[in-house]
Design a protein around this motif. Structure first.
Motif, mmCIF file in Angstrom:
data_model
loop_
_atom_site.group_PDB
_atom_site.id
_atom_site.type_symbol
_atom_site.label_atom_id
_atom_site.label_comp_id
_atom_site.label_asym_id
_atom_site.label_seq_id
_atom_site.Cartn_x
_atom_site.Cartn_y
_atom_site.Cartn_z
ATOM 1 N N GLY A 157 2.374 -10.410 9.660
ATOM 2 C CA GLY A 157 2.240 -9.577 8.470
ATOM 3 C C GLY A 157 1.870 -10.346 7.224
ATOM 4 N N ARG B 140 -3.183 -10.549 7.883
ATOM 5 C CA ARG B 140 -3.546 -9.158 7.633
ATOM 6 C C ARG B 140 -4.934 -9.012 7.058
ATOM 7 N NH1 ARG B 140 -1.585 -6.296 4.140
ATOM 8 N NH2 ARG B 140 -0.665 -7.850 2.802
ATOM 9 N N CYS C 212 -4.000 -6.891 11.483
ATOM 10 C CA CYS C 212 -2.803 -7.215 12.236
ATOM 11 C C CYS C 212 -3.131 -7.197 13.731
ATOM 12 C CB CYS C 212 -1.722 -6.189 11.906
ATOM 13 S SG CYS C 212 -0.291 -6.291 12.958
ATOM 14 N N ASP D 58 4.134 -0.847 6.605
ATOM 15 C CA ASP D 58 3.080 -0.372 7.489
ATOM 16 C C ASP D 58 3.274 1.129 7.670
ATOM 17 O OD1 ASP D 58 2.321 -2.984 7.647
ATOM 18 O OD2 ASP D 58 3.139 -3.333 9.639
ATOM 19 N N SER E 35 -1.507 -0.930 5.833
ATOM 20 C CA SER E 35 -0.480 -1.847 5.369
ATOM 21 C C SER E 35 -0.618 -2.137 3.882
ATOM 22 C CB SER E 35 -0.576 -3.163 6.155
ATOM 23 O OG SER E 35 0.358 -4.102 5.690
#
Length: 837
Positions: free
Chosen positions: A9, A14, A18, A520, A553
């Motif tokens: 993460g 990211r 992910c 998320d 995210s």
């Protein structure tokens, strides 16, 4: 249950995507990684202009003469030398169908569309046109022969009749009928339309009302075969034609959209379309920032582009945006590599737009082929684009309406230090910055930095808390989600205060401090979380996206105590996004949020005050139907600050016509806010200074006058008063007769360099007089250009203020003013809560 994952993460991971999400998308879209731009165009986002924005305010605008004038205006504007070349004709250009069922331009508005397109080409530009999936009823009823085939238009219609696009009516009479592309002649019919467009010289097609999308989220209307057919038709035409599909396209079918189009509109229309008094407004623009997060990994030279809709930034006040808001809009479009096409009237293109859109460094970001991803979310988001050449574009935004300090740590972006930083809007080099960069941004402002990165920073550890492992209340429940971490999500969150929530009660950290919380989430439309930590005041996280199946995210700071903490997610007014998981990472030294937003729907409501949905509002809801009596109010009982002093209070409200709030802080003298607006749908802000004491404060809103309804109340936001150390302001004199005064405001530059492009961004004065008829109005349009201020110098401006007869010598006023220099790179603030007339 907790799982510790090294770097899971983190931004470095990211900013590509992910890994779990990549695997899921690979299963859902097995060919997505191999997609390439189609139709021989689209390797870069296009730049140009579209008719639609102007059509929303001028029903007679769409004519051949007007479009020719716009083409000429673009050629004369200077923007064409910076890449702006498309002139796109939107909906309304056609009237009926020819002998082969193909559209005919509307007479007399378009007497010779081929001549119009030739004129556009002669100006060195490209021409675009608009159409929709399916086949309209007049083309079916005519049973026209399809060009070059033995088939007719009635033979390609799906039976039983079905809706061909989202404009269609329900069967049995859709009017926009679905085409069955398994039938012979169906592809040939689309070929014949594209061949007609190609014969005119068309370079661009916008295919509108495409589903899934366009307000239809299921396969009840499925235009994927149409998009494929249009792409194939363009290919067989032999002419390179850009294909954009629109609007608010469903991300779940991204593989089709990427394979057969060059761009997809990921959001609703940006125009107010009569819902407000201007072309657009800030709530419509800022929604693009939220939506872009959900699509940030799905754009590029091989995947096509995420279209944020029109940039309405060139028609002065008619755009409905301040210059700071326009700069932020252009910045966002550039950072995500969105097509940049202007709206409005190019014959009235203002100097701001000409200057801003002639900045080749900004245009280069848009054309870089490296769409940015969001490194930090919330009300001061940070976006980053890695150009793969040792540089990164880093953009800082301020979504608050007041000046806010925004700081970014390089380590949070994955590198150790910045050898050099360049201010892109001002085109100046700022030098090196060892560990971070900090700036004060005006309300709704932004800064763009070009950073030479040095070194790398190890990925931080993260602790994962799965949404399905939380404690649920109300209707909140675990839902299956094949693309989610763990295969499930926390769904059906939000709807009322304190209900329908999920709580993580085992969030453990080794020391007290501020950490980074990755969230998320899943949503296909604007939604928001209202979350709280350890039972404290709720924070708001406004979000957008393109799918209820594929997680997106965002990351925000969260302040935690040593040991175990609880974090609860819900929404007091409407549905929240689905929650896949949260990840807590860092060592407690993250930069905390500079402001706190309190949603009206989560406040204490009395009397007739009630909550209503509001997609353009923070939190997705608004409180209305109050005032008109002392018993109908909205009270925020937990406005918490660390120290006593004066603070900025932003009040986000909505009204159509004049209405008044009386705001009371800690049972003190009411502050009268006389407000006006053109819509109950889109909130607008007013910022005033207020005195607060350390700890918990109470702020109440109402209108005790019988018949005096208050505006709708979206939210309030509280933050310290900040400014750039070198810039300051003061009221230094007052002259003129009672009722019409000239206040002299001195703007000082205490720095060592010239303050260029200085603006008085806003000046707000409100009476602290309870309710006896005192009114004050600033008689000066904002922003006001001040001109350069030399080092260690002062420049004064006279602000005319009208005071109503009800005002007296004993009345006091709250005053808030902001001035800025260098495209918002320097900010000065004036805040006084007890000024006299």
């Amino acid at each position: 249950m907790q799982t510790r994952l090294r770097g899971f993460g983190s931004f470095q991971t990211r900013k590509y995507i992910c890994p779990l999400f990549l695997a899921a998308i690979g299963l859902l879209f097995p060919h997505s990684s191999a997609q390439a731009q189609v139709n021989g165009v689209g390797q870069k986002p296009y730049l140009g202009w579209s008719t639609f924005s102007e059509q929303t305010i001028n029903g007679s605008f769409l004519t051949q003469a007007n479009i020719q004038a716009q083409s000429d205006a673009l050629a004369a504007s200077g923007l064409q030398q910076h890449g702006f070349q498309y002139i796109n004709i939107d909906s309304g250009w056609m009237s009926t169908f020819d002998a082969n069922g193909r559209p005919i331009p509307a007479a007399p508005n378009f007497p010779d569309i081929k001549a119009l397109i030739d004129h556009i080409h002669a100006n060195g530009q490209k021409a675009g046109i608009y159409w929709i999936p399916g086949i309209e009823q007049p083309a079916v009823d005519g049973n026209f022969p399809i060009l070059g085939t033995p088939y007719t238009t009635q033979q390609i219609v799906a039976i039983p009749l079905a809706q061909g696009n989202t404009f269609a009516a329900p069967p049995p009479n859709p009017f926009h009928d679905k085409i069955d592309f398994t039938k012979p002649g169906a592809q040939e019919y689309i070929n014949s339309i594209v061949d007609l467009f190609a014969s005119w010289g068309i370079d661009f097609i916008k295919l509108d009302s495409v589903a899934p999308g366009s307000d239809v989220d299921s396969l009840a209307i499925d235009d994927r075969p149409d998009v494929e057919a249009w792409s194939k038709a363009i290919a067989q035409s032999g002419r390179p034609i850009w294909l954009t599909i629109s609007w608010d396209i469903d991300q779940d079918f991204l593989s089709t959209w990427q394979q057969f189009s060059n761009a997809r509109r990921i959001d609703q229309d940006i125009e107010c379309e009569g819902g407000c008094a201007t072309l657009t407004d800030w709530p419509h623009v800022v929604l693009r920032e939220y939506e872009a997060v959900g699509w940030e990994h799905n754009a590029g030279p091989t995947m096509g582009w995420n279209d944020l809709d029109t940039l309405d930034v060139g028609d002065g006040t008619l755009d409905g945006l301040t210059q700071d808001e326009k700069q932020s809009a252009i910045t966002l479009w550039a950072m995500v590599n969105a097509p940049m096409y202007l709206g409005g009237d190019l014959t009235k293109l203002d100097s701001f737009a000409k200057s801003a859109l002639s900045n080749n460094e900004v245009i280069a970001i848009d054309q870089s082929g490296h769409p940015a991803t969001q490194a930090r979310g919330g009300f001061t988001p940070v976006w980053v684009s890695d150009t793969d050449d040792g540089f990164e574009y880093v953009t800082l935004f301020n979504l608050n309406a007041f000046p806010t300090r925004v700081t970014v740590k390089w380590s949070d972006l994955g590198f150790a230090t910045a050898a050099s930083v360049r201010d892109v809007w001002n085109r100046i080099n700022l030098g090196g910055f060892s560990t971070s960069f900090s700036t004060v941004l005006v309300g709704h402002g932004s800064r763009v930095l070009k950073v030479r990165r040095v070194g790398s920073v190890p990925e931080p550890e993260g602790t994962v808390y799965e949404g399905e492992s939380g404690i649920f209340t109300g209707t909140a429940t675990v839902s299956n989600c094949s693309a989610c971490s763990g295969g499930a999500e926390a769904g059906f969150l939000g709807g009322a205060p304190g209900t329908d929530t999920v709580t993580f009660n085992n969030v453990e950290v080794p020391r007290a401090g501020t950490y980074l919380m990755e969230v998320d989430y899943l949503t296909e439309d604007p939604r928001a979380y209202e979350y709280n930590v350890n039972g404290g005041p709720s924070a708001t996280l406004n979000l957008g996206g393109g799918s209820f199946s594929l997680p997106a995210s965002t990351t925000v700071p969260v302040t935690l105590k040593k040991g175990l903490n609880t974090i609860t997610f819900g929404n007091a007014g409407t549905f929240a996004p689905g929650l896949d998981r949260i990840i807590i990472r860092g060592n407690g030294d993250a930069i905390p949020s500079a402001s706190t937003t309190y949603e009206a729907e989560a406040a204490t409501l009395t009397g007739t005050a009630s909550v209503g949905g509001c997609p353009y509002c923070s939190g997705g809801a608004i409180v209305g139907s109050f005032g008109a009596g002392a018993g109908n109010s909205v009270t925020f009982n937990n406005v918490t600050v660390a120290e006593s002093g004066m603070y900025q209070l932003e009040v986000d409200y909505a009204t159509q016509g004049p209405r008044t709030f009386f705001a009371t802080v800690n049972n003190g003298t009411p502050i009268e806010l006389d407000l006006n607006g053109s819509t109950f749908s889109d909130p607008q802000p007013i910022v005033i200074p207020v005195q607060l004491h350390a700890g918990v404060n109470t702020i109440s809103f109402g209108n005790p006058n019988a018949g005096g309804f208050a505006p709708g109340l979206d939210s309030i936001t509280v933050a310290p008063i900040v400014g750039t150390p070198d810039l300051s302001a003061a009221v230094t004199g007052k002259t003129g007769p009672t009722g019409l005064r000239l206040w002299q405001v001195a703007l000082a530059n205490g720095g060592s360099s010239v303050a260029t492009q200085t603006l008085l961004n806003n000046f707000t004065i409100v009476p602290n007089t309870g309710n006896h008829g005192c009114r004050a109005s600033v008689l000066l349009p904002m922003p006001l250009s001040i001109g350069p201020i030399a080092p260690s110098s002062t420049r004064s401006v006279e602000v005319p203020i009208s005071f109503a007869p009800g005002c007296g010598e004993s009345d006091t006023f709250s005053v808030q003013a902001v001035f800025s220099a260098g495209n918002g790179s320097g900010v000065g603030t004036l805040a006084v809560s007890n000024e006299t007339e």
